[in-house]
Write a protein that holds these residues in place. Structure first.
Motif, PDB file in Angstrom:
ATOM      1  N   ARG A  77      49.651   1.620 -15.745  1.00  0.00           N
ATOM      2  CA  ARG A  77      48.406   1.287 -15.929  1.00  0.00           C
ATOM      3  C   ARG A  77      47.366   2.212 -16.364  1.00  0.00           C
ATOM      4  O   ARG A  77      46.172   1.950 -16.621  1.00  0.00           O
ATOM      5  CB  ARG A  77      47.824   0.467 -14.625  1.00  0.00           C
ATOM      6  N   GLY A  78      47.953   3.656 -16.539  1.00  0.00           N
ATOM      7  CA  GLY A  78      47.146   4.645 -17.064  1.00  0.00           C
ATOM      8  C   GLY A  78      46.271   5.155 -15.774  1.00  0.00           C
ATOM      9  O   GLY A  78      45.224   5.702 -16.323  1.00  0.00           O
ATOM     10  N   THR A  79      46.766   5.108 -14.666  1.00  0.00           N
ATOM     11  CA  THR A  79      45.820   5.587 -13.559  1.00  0.00           C
ATOM     12  C   THR A  79      46.617   6.173 -12.608  1.00  0.00           C
ATOM     13  O   THR A  79      47.920   6.617 -12.847  1.00  0.00           O
ATOM     14  CB  THR A  79      44.851   4.365 -12.714  1.00  0.00           C
ATOM     15  N   GLU A  80      46.362   6.355 -11.424  1.00  0.00           N
ATOM     16  CA  GLU A  80      47.047   7.254 -10.354  1.00  0.00           C
ATOM     17  C   GLU A  80      46.789   6.316  -9.035  1.00  0.00           C
ATOM     18  O   GLU A  80      45.605   6.032  -8.782  1.00  0.00           O
ATOM     19  CB  GLU A  80      46.950   8.589 -10.429  1.00  0.00           C
ATOM     20  N   VAL A  81      47.615   6.791  -7.988  1.00  0.00           N
ATOM     21  CA  VAL A  81      47.394   6.361  -6.607  1.00  0.00           C
ATOM     22  C   VAL A  81      47.852   7.624  -5.906  1.00  0.00           C
ATOM     23  O   VAL A  81      49.018   7.888  -5.578  1.00  0.00           O
ATOM     24  CB  VAL A  81      48.068   4.940  -5.909  1.00  0.00           C
ATOM     25  N   PRO A  82      47.017   8.686  -5.797  1.00  0.00           N
ATOM     26  CA  PRO A  82      47.416  10.012  -5.190  1.00  0.00           C
ATOM     27  C   PRO A  82      47.973   9.799  -3.948  1.00  0.00           C
ATOM     28  O   PRO A  82      47.545   9.182  -2.984  1.00  0.00           O
ATOM     29  CB  PRO A  82      46.346  10.910  -5.324  1.00  0.00           C
ATOM     30  N   THR A  83      48.818  10.869  -3.613  1.00  0.00           N
ATOM     31  CA  THR A  83      49.214  11.015  -2.269  1.00  0.00           C
ATOM     32  C   THR A  83      48.009  11.651  -1.408  1.00  0.00           C
ATOM     33  O   THR A  83      47.210  12.555  -2.111  1.00  0.00           O
ATOM     34  CB  THR A  83      50.565  11.659  -1.889  1.00  0.00           C
ATOM     35  N   LEU A  84      47.889  11.520  -0.070  1.00  0.00           N
ATOM     36  CA  LEU A  84      47.044  12.335   0.642  1.00  0.00           C
ATOM     37  C   LEU A  84      47.351  13.904   0.796  1.00  0.00           C
ATOM     38  O   LEU A  84      46.455  14.922   0.630  1.00  0.00           O
ATOM     39  CB  LEU A  84      46.962  11.949   2.052  1.00  0.00           C
ATOM     40  N   GLU A  85      48.633  14.212   0.668  1.00  0.00           N
ATOM     41  CA  GLU A  85      48.988  15.568   0.438  1.00  0.00           C
ATOM     42  C   GLU A  85      48.649  16.208  -0.972  1.00  0.00           C
ATOM     43  O   GLU A  85      48.219  17.493  -0.768  1.00  0.00           O
ATOM     44  CB  GLU A  85      50.561  15.747   0.722  1.00  0.00           C
ATOM     45  N   SER A  86      48.626  15.410  -1.953  1.00  0.00           N
ATOM     46  CA  SER A  86      48.238  16.181  -3.186  1.00  0.00           C
ATOM     47  C   SER A  86      46.863  16.330  -3.196  1.00  0.00           C
ATOM     48  O   SER A  86      46.160  17.232  -3.794  1.00  0.00           O
ATOM     49  CB  SER A  86      48.511  15.242  -4.403  1.00  0.00           C
ATOM     50  N   VAL A  87      45.900  15.551  -2.492  1.00  0.00           N
ATOM     51  CA  VAL A  87      44.385  15.867  -2.447  1.00  0.00           C
ATOM     52  C   VAL A  87      44.340  16.936  -1.520  1.00  0.00           C
ATOM     53  O   VAL A  87      43.404  17.924  -2.012  1.00  0.00           O
ATOM     54  CB  VAL A  87      43.846  14.474  -1.796  1.00  0.00           C
ATOM     55  N   CYS A  88      45.079  17.250  -0.563  1.00  0.00           N
ATOM     56  CA  CYS A  88      45.042  18.321   0.381  1.00  0.00           C
ATOM     57  C   CYS A  88      45.128  19.794  -0.506  1.00  0.00           C
ATOM     58  O   CYS A  88      44.387  20.705  -0.476  1.00  0.00           O
ATOM     59  CB  CYS A  88      45.877  18.247   1.516  1.00  0.00           C
TER      60      CYS A  88
END
Length: 223
Positions: A77-88
């Motif tokens: 869909r051209g988007t993302e659902v990032p992991t919490l770890e990736s935000v950290c």
């Protein structure tokens, strides 16, 4: 004059980038956010991901979907659902992280991720019983209570759950609420503030944080 409240980016900068995505969090850091607020769920294989609703826009229920399927669907869909770890990894201590637990029975998985985060963080939610359970297990952890209706005894509510952050909807904030929360040793973090005049009112009332969809609207208003 009350101290300057911290500026909290609500799900990043959703007026500029899609909320709860890495580009949105990068924009918040670039704009000078003191803190970032985000929402989390866990996938069927136990990966904590950052997303507001329990299901994606194409109908996938996060708790019943594997992390791989979720990532592939978002990419299509051209988007993302990032992991919490990736935000950290992205933030790396440059801002305080405020993690709102949305998913049911995911607190252990969330805490496993956050224990590895090198910067300041706190956990909050509307589920006050959940916050109380975490407080009994992790008394040193900074916890917060969200509420969107008047609370007659905010100090009592905080004490009963072991929370040290009060998260009132901004229209509920007055000087008495702030005074009572501060007397209980808690911060007051008002959400969601997108108006400079309201930010000035809340600053005068003595709030400790302003949570906004666009923190650049509030820099001058907070003094």
């Amino acid at each position: 004059m009350p101290p300057r409240p911290i500026l909290i980016a609500h799900r990043g900068m959703p007026r500029r980038e899609r909320e709860n995505t890495l580009p949105s969090f990068r924009a918040a850091l670039a704009a000078g956010a003191d803190a970032i607020e985000l929402d989390v769920h866990a996938t069927s294989d136990g990966v904590v991901v950052v997303h507001h609703d329990p299901s994606t826009s194409d109908g996938l229920e996060i708790a019943r979907t594997s992390s791989g399927t979720l990532a592939a669907s978002a990419a299509a869909r051209g988007t993302e659902v990032p992991t919490l770890e990736s935000v950290c990894r992205l933030v790396t201590g440059r801002a305080e992280l405020f993690v709102e637990i949305k998913g049911a029975a995911v607190d252990d998985a969330v805490l496993d991720v956050m224990r590895r985060y090198a910067g300041p963080y706190a956990i909050h939610g509307f589920d006050h019983e959940m916050i109380g359970r975490i407080a009994r297990r992790e008394p040193a952890l900074r916890l917060g209570l969200l509420f969107d209706a008047p609370v007659p005894d905010v100090a009592g509510l905080l004490a009963s759950s072991g929370a040290r952050d009060a998260w009132p909807e901004h229209t509920l904030v007055d000087e008495r609420l702030v005074r009572d929360a501060h007397a209980a040793g808690a911060r007051v973090l008002a959400w969601t503030v997108n108006d400079a005049a309201e930010a000035a009112r809340l600053t005068h009332a003595g709030v400790d944080g302003l949570c906004s969809d666009d923190i650049t609207l509030l820099g001058e208003a907070r003094g």
